[in-house]
Structure formats: structure tokens, C-alpha cells
Design a protein around this motif. Structure first.
Motif, PDB file in Angstrom:
ATOM      1  N   PRO A   1      98.987   6.646  -0.533  1.00  0.00           N
ATOM      2  CA  PRO A   1      98.554   5.109  -0.606  1.00  0.00           C
ATOM      3  C   PRO A   1      97.283   5.387   0.007  1.00  0.00           C
ATOM      4  O   PRO A   1      96.816   5.833   0.991  1.00  0.00           O
ATOM      5  CB  PRO A   1      99.527   4.539   0.450  1.00  0.00           C
ATOM      6  CG  PRO A   1     100.367   5.485   0.924  1.00  0.00           C
ATOM      7  CD  PRO A   1     100.118   6.935   0.488  1.00  0.00           C
ATOM      8  N   ARG A   2      96.387   4.166  -0.361  1.00  0.00           N
ATOM      9  CA  ARG A   2      94.953   3.912   0.246  1.00  0.00           C
ATOM     10  C   ARG A   2      94.931   2.948   1.079  1.00  0.00           C
ATOM     11  O   ARG A   2      93.982   2.595   1.912  1.00  0.00           O
ATOM     12  CB  ARG A   2      93.995   3.593  -1.021  1.00  0.00           C
ATOM     13  CG  ARG A   2      93.682   4.799  -1.755  1.00  0.00           C
ATOM     14  CD  ARG A   2      93.215   4.460  -3.255  1.00  0.00           C
ATOM     15  NE  ARG A   2      94.520   3.909  -3.854  1.00  0.00           N
ATOM     16  CZ  ARG A   2      94.526   3.845  -5.044  1.00  0.00           C
ATOM     17  NH1 ARG A   2      93.898   4.263  -5.842  1.00  0.00           N
ATOM     18  NH2 ARG A   2      95.874   3.190  -5.571  1.00  0.00           N
ATOM     19  N   THR A   3      95.917   2.153   1.271  1.00  0.00           N
ATOM     20  CA  THR A   3      95.812   0.711   2.229  1.00  0.00           C
ATOM     21  C   THR A   3      97.190   0.666   2.893  1.00  0.00           C
ATOM     22  O   THR A   3      98.290   1.199   2.526  1.00  0.00           O
ATOM     23  CB  THR A   3      95.506  -0.591   1.654  1.00  0.00           C
ATOM     24  OG1 THR A   3      96.674  -0.674   0.815  1.00  0.00           O
ATOM     25  CG2 THR A   3      94.332  -0.605   0.745  1.00  0.00           C
ATOM     26  N   VAL A   4      97.256   0.075   4.224  1.00  0.00           N
ATOM     27  CA  VAL A   4      98.402  -0.252   4.938  1.00  0.00           C
ATOM     28  C   VAL A   4      99.342  -0.817   3.855  1.00  0.00           C
ATOM     29  O   VAL A   4     100.479  -0.661   3.911  1.00  0.00           O
ATOM     30  CB  VAL A   4      98.212  -0.895   6.218  1.00  0.00           C
ATOM     31  CG1 VAL A   4      99.305  -1.186   6.962  1.00  0.00           C
ATOM     32  CG2 VAL A   4      97.158   0.135   7.076  1.00  0.00           C
ATOM     33  N   ASP A   5      98.824  -1.967   3.294  1.00  0.00           N
ATOM     34  CA  ASP A   5      99.799  -2.806   2.603  1.00  0.00           C
ATOM     35  C   ASP A   5     100.295  -1.866   1.506  1.00  0.00           C
ATOM     36  O   ASP A   5     101.607  -2.020   1.388  1.00  0.00           O
ATOM     37  CB  ASP A   5      98.981  -3.856   1.696  1.00  0.00           C
ATOM     38  CG  ASP A   5      99.789  -4.959   0.917  1.00  0.00           C
ATOM     39  OD1 ASP A   5     100.767  -5.369   1.602  1.00  0.00           O
ATOM     40  OD2 ASP A   5      99.132  -4.912  -0.393  1.00  0.00           O
ATOM     41  N   GLU A   6      99.759  -0.856   0.843  1.00  0.00           N
ATOM     42  CA  GLU A   6     100.375   0.042   0.078  1.00  0.00           C
ATOM     43  C   GLU A   6     101.507   0.675   0.543  1.00  0.00           C
ATOM     44  O   GLU A   6     102.550   0.869   0.103  1.00  0.00           O
ATOM     45  CB  GLU A   6      99.363   1.122  -0.700  1.00  0.00           C
ATOM     46  CG  GLU A   6      98.440   0.226  -1.738  1.00  0.00           C
ATOM     47  CD  GLU A   6      97.573   1.081  -2.559  1.00  0.00           C
ATOM     48  OE1 GLU A   6      96.851   0.714  -3.273  1.00  0.00           O
ATOM     49  OE2 GLU A   6      97.487   2.397  -2.095  1.00  0.00           O
ATOM     50  N   VAL A   7     101.382   1.259   1.826  1.00  0.00           N
ATOM     51  CA  VAL A   7     102.298   2.018   2.596  1.00  0.00           C
ATOM     52  C   VAL A   7     103.657   1.034   2.461  1.00  0.00           C
ATOM     53  O   VAL A   7     104.621   1.539   2.495  1.00  0.00           O
ATOM     54  CB  VAL A   7     101.918   2.439   4.000  1.00  0.00           C
ATOM     55  CG1 VAL A   7     102.949   3.148   4.838  1.00  0.00           C
ATOM     56  CG2 VAL A   7     100.672   3.229   3.828  1.00  0.00           C
ATOM     57  N   CYS A   8     103.314  -0.061   3.022  1.00  0.00           N
ATOM     58  CA  CYS A   8     104.421  -1.226   3.218  1.00  0.00           C
ATOM     59  C   CYS A   8     105.086  -1.331   1.879  1.00  0.00           C
ATOM     60  O   CYS A   8     106.287  -1.233   1.870  1.00  0.00           O
ATOM     61  CB  CYS A   8     104.128  -2.382   3.844  1.00  0.00           C
ATOM     62  SG  CYS A   8     103.367  -2.504   5.438  1.00  0.00           S
ATOM     63  N   ARG A   9     104.415  -1.456   0.859  1.00  0.00           N
ATOM     64  CA  ARG A   9     105.140  -1.662  -0.587  1.00  0.00           C
ATOM     65  C   ARG A   9     106.118  -0.386  -0.877  1.00  0.00           C
ATOM     66  O   ARG A   9     107.032  -0.584  -1.331  1.00  0.00           O
ATOM     67  CB  ARG A   9     104.058  -2.048  -1.409  1.00  0.00           C
ATOM     68  CG  ARG A   9     103.463  -3.479  -1.241  1.00  0.00           C
ATOM     69  CD  ARG A   9     102.348  -3.775  -1.898  1.00  0.00           C
ATOM     70  NE  ARG A   9     102.309  -3.754  -3.384  1.00  0.00           N
ATOM     71  CZ  ARG A   9     101.264  -3.384  -4.154  1.00  0.00           C
ATOM     72  NH1 ARG A   9     100.016  -3.504  -3.474  1.00  0.00           N
ATOM     73  NH2 ARG A   9     101.297  -3.381  -5.321  1.00  0.00           N
ATOM     74  N   VAL A  10     105.517   0.532  -0.599  1.00  0.00           N
ATOM     75  CA  VAL A  10     106.074   1.912  -1.004  1.00  0.00           C
ATOM     76  C   VAL A  10     107.455   2.181  -0.279  1.00  0.00           C
ATOM     77  O   VAL A  10     108.648   2.173  -0.754  1.00  0.00           O
ATOM     78  CB  VAL A  10     105.296   3.155  -0.790  1.00  0.00           C
ATOM     79  CG1 VAL A  10     106.094   4.414  -0.815  1.00  0.00           C
ATOM     80  CG2 VAL A  10     104.111   3.337  -1.593  1.00  0.00           C
ATOM     81  N   LEU A  11     107.275   1.453   0.911  1.00  0.00           N
ATOM     82  CA  LEU A  11     108.724   1.924   2.053  1.00  0.00           C
ATOM     83  C   LEU A  11     109.734   0.660   1.475  1.00  0.00           C
ATOM     84  O   LEU A  11     110.804   1.113   1.441  1.00  0.00           O
ATOM     85  CB  LEU A  11     108.097   1.331   3.384  1.00  0.00           C
ATOM     86  CG  LEU A  11     107.552   2.848   4.097  1.00  0.00           C
ATOM     87  CD1 LEU A  11     107.131   2.393   5.605  1.00  0.00           C
ATOM     88  CD2 LEU A  11     108.394   3.904   4.026  1.00  0.00           C
TER      89      LEU A  11
ATOM     90  N   PHE B   1     110.066  -0.397  -1.576  1.00  0.00           N
ATOM     91  CA  PHE B   1     110.490  -0.187  -2.835  1.00  0.00           C
ATOM     92  C   PHE B   1     111.608   1.170  -2.350  1.00  0.00           C
ATOM     93  O   PHE B   1     112.820   1.080  -2.939  1.00  0.00           O
ATOM     94  CB  PHE B   1     109.613   0.612  -3.681  1.00  0.00           C
ATOM     95  CG  PHE B   1     109.983   1.449  -4.850  1.00  0.00           C
ATOM     96  CD1 PHE B   1     110.255   0.854  -6.112  1.00  0.00           C
ATOM     97  CD2 PHE B   1     109.990   2.715  -4.696  1.00  0.00           C
ATOM     98  CE1 PHE B   1     110.837   1.626  -6.948  1.00  0.00           C
ATOM     99  CE2 PHE B   1     110.705   3.693  -5.617  1.00  0.00           C
ATOM    100  CZ  PHE B   1     110.899   2.939  -6.956  1.00  0.00           C
ATOM    101  N   ALA B   2     111.278   2.052  -1.424  1.00  0.00           N
ATOM    102  CA  ALA B   2     112.116   3.163  -1.332  1.00  0.00           C
ATOM    103  C   ALA B   2     113.326   2.733  -0.599  1.00  0.00           C
ATOM    104  O   ALA B   2     114.386   3.259  -1.010  1.00  0.00           O
ATOM    105  CB  ALA B   2     111.703   4.325  -0.130  1.00  0.00           C
TER     106      ALA B   2
END
Ligand SMILES: Cc1cc2nc3c(=O)[nH]c(=O)nc-3n(C[C@H](O)[C@H](O)[C@H](O)COP(=O)(O)OP(=O)(O)OC[C@H]3O[C@@H](n4cnc5c(N)ncnc54)[C@H](O)[C@@H]3O)c2cc1C
Length: 473
Positions: free
Chosen positions: A46-56, A58-59
């Protein structure tokens, strides 16, 4: 299922953010010593904090295990997925912005993927010091340092990574973001949550950012390599130098003669630092807030008194920055210098500082009795009671036959460590390497509390399963 994971994450982040080709994944899945090798459905960057949150999020919704990774320099396999191939490896490498340098408040705020050396350089540019320093600093990232509560060579003066933190930003397993990026030096408003995530080895959430303490840069530094007869003298020297220099004594490292032999044999450009041979060596550093003259005076006074007291056989004070850097390169190069000498059985242990010498006597005798001819190379942070108790194979021995002793030697050394009130993991963590040893050494109530916290924060068990605590599912 795996194909769905890859498809959905690609839709979410774009295909540039995912690595699925096994060759391209390899650097993330192999630990540098090749002791741990894993498989992953995808490496996700991920490139942003928001992307990290979305990945988690989803997981968590889909029951996909997540293994966070920084610089992949951890030594206990915490950053490596298992062999199932079900997990995603979440690399923080692209989250690498320095967010703010506040020189007045002495705070630097960074993304989790900032490489430690970059952080040190940013502090230096602002005429400040970020004192965390370790051999892997060119590759390890601050998120990894925080997650392992890394130690290193500055602990004596500045503490472990935990002591350098003012605030954290953490993506929780369900995708919520906890913004705890405080700059406060005082804040007694309930539980201090940052400490839950520091040293959690990625089992409770993903650290995405941190606000960290900066310090004034020392105005003068002096480094000495000192020859002594035994760790008992080293302890006396440590006390003496603390009396003379107080908090200006910023490092006190120990290594045995065989370490110097390995370094001169196996590391380019290294010369024996002292004229004669000595059984043990101390690398000591004095840092003064006043200037070079003060650092020099404190070191000279320490050396004069210790020569008079017969504690020291010989000593050399670095005459230039290059020479001081060479002493530190020797200290940091010790693990590498051991490699050409064959198999090595390692222990990262700590005991109360006053017990280090007795511990070393006992542990060295124990391993030599177990494997006659083996070559103990115990070195490290004597000032913190933390010894990297490495044991090299006997010269010319069969590597595999020697390494077959790994577990029994670990058991023996850990038993001695525990008897001295020590820890079987001083600074590297538990990961997968020491997970099954933990129940044998950790207080049962503490273990139960750890399990309660894990289940409360990560009820679906997606965060780095099988690390630190056994997977209860
Ligand atoms: C040559 C060498 C010397 C070393 N010297 C020292 C030393 O002196 N002192 C010391 O303490 N260690 C030392 N280490 C060990 C290692 O460098 C440290 O543990 C370091 O802190 C790991 O950082 P990393 O970014 O490489 O983390 P990784 O190896 O990538 O990960 C380590 C752990 O942290 C988790 N993690 C990583 N990033 C995050 C994140 N953002 N959020 C949540 N979890 C995360 C991972 O899942 C894993 O469990 C050394 C290693 C080497 C190779």
C-alpha cells in the motif's frame, strides 16, 4: 479463494500494488539467513495509510491472514508467512514519508516504512539526534523497530525503541485507524495504548506512523577499544566509567578475543586494534554535551583510574572519526564475520547487569562441555546485560552435525539465563523461533493476559497468526 483474494485486492489497489510472481516475491519471503522461507498469496504494497486500513478490513471480512513486514531484517521469523500460501504479506516499504520535524518540541513524525538510517539522517539535518542504532539500520524500518522494540547500541543512554516513542498511529485488524500520534511528554489519560503495539511483532495491528523523540546532538565523542582479562574486570570497568562519566557513557560493548580473530580474518580492512592480544575487549563510547575536550577528559580520567586499579591491560582511544567508525564497524560486523567460520548456534539473552560475568563463566563452560572444541563468541551490550551468546562450530567440524545441537544447546543456555533471572529474548522478539519456548518461561498470568488482549483486538486472528502466541483457532 486465493485467486479471489488477489483479484479483489488488485481491484482495490491497482495491479502495481501487488506482487504475485514467485521470483519477484522471493526477497520478501526469504529471511536473510534463509532460516525462514514462506509463501504468500500476494505481496501487497500500500502507498497510503487509508490503503492499509482498506486491506485490513478486506482481510478481516474474508479471514485472510496478514503478515506485516518492514525491512525483513528480523531475526526470529516474525516477518515471514507460513508455507500455506494463504496469507498476504503486507509490506510497509512504500509508506515512507517523513511527515514533520519539530525541532523546538524535539519530535519527528514519520511513516512506518521510513528506513532507520533515513530517519537518523533527517534528524541529523535538523541538528538533532535520533539515537536508535543497530547493525541493520540501512535496511530495517521504524515500523519494524517499533514492532520488535529493537535495542541496539544506544540503549545504555537512551533506552530501547519503546523509550523513544511519544505517539503511534495504528491500523487495527478491522480496518479502523487509531490516531495516537501525540507529541505530549506528559499524558495520564488512562491506558497508554501505544505500549500494546510496541513489541507486539505485528500480532495486534499494523503500525502506520509514529511520533518519536529527538535529542540534542552530542558536541563531543570519544571511542576507545580496551583490552581486559575477563568479563569480571569489564563489569568493574563499567561501574568505574559510570562513576566518572555518568550519563555521558553512551556505549559499553564487550567481545572476546576470538571475535577479533574472526574479524581480522573475515572482514576487509580490519586490523588488530591493540598491539598485544587480550582475552576480552570493551568498546566504550563517551558523548559529551559540552564538547570534544570534555569527552576526551572524561575518557582519559576513566582510563587513568582503571589502569591504576589494574582493571585494564591496554587501551587505544580513536584518534579520528574514521578510526572510531572502524571500531563500530567491527562491532556491527561480528555476525557477518562469524559466517565463514561455519555453523553458529545463537542466543539473544539478557541477565541483570551485575550477573553478566557469572552468567558468561557458566554458559561458556556448559557449551564447551556439550560440544568439545566449539568456539563461544559471546558479544554485545554488557551495559544493558544483553549478550548475543553465539557459539561457532569446532574448526573443521561437520556443519550439520554441529547444528543438530541447536535445540539442546538453546535449552541449556536458556536454563542458565532463567536461573539468573534473565530473559530468553532480550531484543529480537519471539516471532516463530521462540514461540513454543514462551510458555516455559513466561508467567502464566502474563500469558493469559496476552491471549485476552490478542482475542479482544484481533478476534478473527488475522494478524500475523502463529507468531508470539500459538494460533488458538
Ligand atoms: C545485521 C543485523 C543486526 C541486528 N542488530 C540488532 C540489534 O542490535 N538490536 C535489535 O534489537 N535488533 C537487531 N537486529 C534485528 C532487526 O534488525 C530488528 O528486529 C529490526 O527492528 C527489525 O526491523 P524490520 O523493519 O526489518 O522488521 P521486519 O523484519 O520486517 O519485521 C519484524 C517484525 O515486526 C513486524 N512488523 C514490521 N513492520 C510492522 C508494522 N509496520 N506494523 C506492525 N508490525 C510490523 C513483523 O511482522 C515482524 O514480526 C539485527 C538484524 C540484523 C540483520
Amino acid at each position: 479463494m486465493l485467486a479471489d483474494t488477489v483479484r479483489d485486492l488488485t481491484q482495490m489497489l491497482g495491479d502495481q500494488a501487488l506482487i504475485t510472481d514467485p521470483d519477484d516475491q522471493a526477497p520478501f519471503l526469504h529471511e536473510w539467513r534463509d532460516r525462514y522461507v514462506g509463501k504468500a498469496a500476494a505481496v501487497v504494497q500500500p502507498r497510503t495509510v487509508d490503503e492499509v486500513c482498506r486491506v485490513l478490513r478486506f482481510a478481516n471480512d474474508n479471514g485472510v491472514p496478514v503478515v506485516p513486514q518492514g525491512g525483513n531484517t528480523g531475526l526470529v521469523g516474525g516477518q515471514t508467512p507460513d508455507q500455506s500460501g494463504n496469507a498476504i504479506l503486507l509490506s510497509l516499504a512504500r509508506l515512507n514519508r517523513v511527515r514533520e520535524v519539530d525541532t523546538v518540541g524535539g519530535v519527528i513524525t514519520v511513516d512506518a516504512g521510513v528506513v532507520l538510517q533515513t530517519l537518523q539522517d533527517e534528524a541529523d539535518k535538523a541538528d538533532r539526534l535520533f539515537p536508535l542504532s543497530l547493525g541493520a539500520e540501512g535496511s530495517c524500518m521504524i515500523g519494524g523497530n517499533l514492532s520488535t522494540n529493537a535495542g541496539g547500541t544506544g540503549v545504555l543512554a537512551y533506552g530501547n525503541t519503546r523509550d523513544l516513542v511519544l505517539g503511534l498511529e495504528v491500523a487495527l485488524p478491522d480496518g479502523r485507524l487509531w490516531n495516537g500520534l501525540s507529541k505530549l511528554r506528559k499524558d495520564n489519560t488512562g491506558y497508554d495504548l501505544k505500549h500494546l503495539f510496541i513489541g507486539a511483532e505485528g500480532t495486534l495491528g499494523v503500525i502506520t506512523g509514529a511520533s518519536l523523540k529527538l535529542f540534542p546532538k552530542p558536541k563531543g565523542m570519544r571511542t576507545a577499544m580496551i583490552g581486559i582479562t575477563s568479563p569480571h574486570e569489564a563489569l568493574k570497568l563499567f561501574s568505574l566509567m559510570q562513576e566518572v562519566a555518568g550519563p555521558a557513557l553512551t556505549a559499553f560493548e564487550i567481545m572476546p578475543r576470538i571475535a577479533i580473530d574472526f574479524l581480522t580474518r573475515n572482514m576487509d580492512g580490519v586490523r588488530d586494534p591493540l598491539e598485544g592480544e587480550h582475552a576480552w575487549y570493551v568498546l566504550a563510547e563517551i558523548s559529551s554535551g559540552r564538547g570534544e575536550g570534555d569527552a576526551e577528559a572524561l575518557l582519559m580520567q576513566s582510563m587513568e583510574t582503571s589502569f591504576e586499579d589494574g582493571l585494564v591491560e591496554d587501551a587505544v582511544i580513536a584518534q579520528s572519526l574514521d578510526q572510531a567508525n572502524m571500531f563500530w564497524a567491527m562491532r556491527h560486523g561480528l555476525s557477518e564475520a562469524q559466517k565463514p567460520e561455519g555453523g553458529s548456534i545463537k542466543h539473544d539473552v539478557s541477565v541483570p547487569v551485575a550477573a553478566v560475568a557469572d552468567f558468561l563463566d557458566e554458559a561458556i563452560a556448559a557449551v564447551v562441555e556439550m560440544v568439545p572444541g566449539c568456539r563461544p563468541v559471546p558479544f554485545g551490550h554488557l551495559g544493558d546485560g544483553n549478550i548475543h551468546f553465539n557459539v561457532s562450530q569446532p574448526e573443521g567440524a561437520d556443519r550439520a552435525a554441529f547444528l543438530a545441537n541447536y535445540e539442546t544447546m538453546n535449552e541449556r543456555v536458556h536454563a542458565i539465563t532463567t536461573r539468573y533471572g534473565g530473559s530468553i529474548s532480550a531484543e529480537h522478539g519471539i516471532g516463530q523461533a521462540k514461540r513454543d519456548l514462551l510458555p516455559g518461561v513466561k508467567d502464566a498470568v502474563a500469558l493469559a493476559l496476552m491471549r485476552t488482549l490478542k482475542d479482544a483486538i484481533d478476534p478473527k486472528g488475522i494478524m500475523n497468526p502463529g507468531k508470539v502466541l500459538a494460533d488458538s483457532r
